[in-house]
Write a protein that holds these residues in place. Structure first.
Motif: not given
Ligand code: PMP
Length: 352
Positions: A27-33, A330-340
């Motif tokens: 997954y693109v993991k944007l769920n636990t900050n 929904v709560r979205i963790t901020i990841g890399t630009k590519e992930q976003m």
């Protein structure tokens, strides 16, 4: 499930549910900050060095790390305690400063572990409602005669309080402990750490799990008057004196010494946050003003749970909470630009 031997004390206890932690990188993991960036190379180097000494117990006083933290935050080592994640020091707080005579208060929408710790420790608690705009009403916390725990910025909203508001809360409750949980403070809020020198009833909690890319190492800390740190240490030594293992202890020192690395990552995350907010607003999302490494977003076009499920089907994990007031979000963790960018593309797909 529960055995017939389980103590009555815990029969009603509903444990905290951590976010999903799939171990297969699917997954693109944007769920636990967590941070999308690896730990500092210096942290890894120090941890590897300590791995060679894993036959020996770690230093129960955690002295080298307490000293490094004290130096970094301009305090004395006596003002510092280190723990197995900040979750552990939160548990100590509930044990040290809450009981039948001293209930604990926290916002009704905040870190989901607070009510669990209250129940596990069998202390009465009051959940103070947020305002309709999801901000904290400071007046609700002035002179209330309770132990108070506030996450700043709050989770999962991402909204931060002004330092002057925090000081007012601390000042107006001089005979109670005020805990400011600063898990996400580095992403844009003001830290209350300097107030520790001024007030003997303030505990400021921090973590290495977010800004310092060490969630898997489990390292948290608290700053407070030395008498409070001594209380917390009484609990620590009564629970697990070796709570911070030696690899983690030295990874923590490495991460602090590599401040440039942390700063660069923080700047990137903040940039990616503003980018994501902008792009989501173009898609009609409403987003609370976040000073954290996550955003709390809702769309009038799709329910929060449905969006979470549709994104999961498409390989992107975000966090959804079932509590009624926030179930549209929904709560979205901020990841890399590519992930976003993947997230944004999948959201467009879902909405069309
Ligand atoms: N406080 C808040 C507000 C959090 O969101 C978290 C992370 N789930 C924690 C504390 C605990 O973090 P950790 O135990 O990883 O330091």
């Amino acid at each position: 499930m529960m055995s017939r031997f389980f103590s009555n004390k815990y029969k009603e206890l509903k444990p905290y549910t951590p976010g999903e932690q799939p171990q297969d990188q699917k997954y693109v993991k944007l769920n636990t900050n967590e941070s999308p960036f690896p730990p500092s190379p210096l942290a890894v180097e120090y941890a590897k060095r300590e791995a060679e000494k894993l036959n020996l117990y770690s230093d129960p006083t955690c002295k080298p790390l307490c000293e490094e933290l004290a130096k970094t935050y301009d305090l004395k080592p006596e003002n510092v305690i280190c723990t197995n994640g900040s979750d552990e020091v939160l548990d100590f707080v509930f044990k040290c400063y809450c009981d039948d005579d001293i209930p604990v208060a926290f916002p009704n929408i905040s870190y989901g572990f607070y009510p669990v710790y209250a129940k596990a420790n069998r202390v009465p608690f009051v959940e103070i409602p947020l305002k309709n705009d999801f901000t904290i009403d400071v007046n609700d916390y002035l002179g209330i005669n309770k132990t108070i725990i506030i996450a700043n910025p709050n989770a999962p909203t991402g909204i931060a309080l002004e330092l002057s508001d925090i000081e007012n809360i601390v000042k107006s409750n001089p005979d109670n402990i005020i805990v400011i949980d600063e898990a996400y403070v580095a992403f844009g809020a003001d830290s209350a750490v300097d107030l520790v020198k001024k007030y003997d009833n303030l505990i400021v909690i921090g973590t290495y799990s977010k800004a310092m890319s060490l969630a898997g190492a489990r390292l948290g800390f608290a700053f407070a008057d030395e008498k409070l740190i001594s209380d917390l240490n009484t609990l620590r030594y009564s629970t697990n004196p070796y709570n911070v293992n030696r690899m983690t202890m030295f990874a923590g020192i490495g991460a602090l010494q590599d401040a440039e690395y942390t700063k660069k990552n923080l700047e990137t995350i903040i940039e990616n946050r503003e980018y994501t907010v902008n792009e989501l607003e173009k898609l009609g999302f409403e987003i609370l003003t976040s000073k954290a490494n996550f955003i709390f977003a809702k769309s009038s076009k799709i329910d929060g749970k449905e969006l979470y499920l549709e994104l999961k089907k498409r390989g992107v994990l975000v966090r959804h909470f079932t509590k009624e007031q926030i179930s549209n979000f929904v709560r979205i963790t901020i990841g890399t630009k590519e992930q976003m960018d993947i997230l944004l593309q999948k959201i467009k797909e879902v909405l069309s």
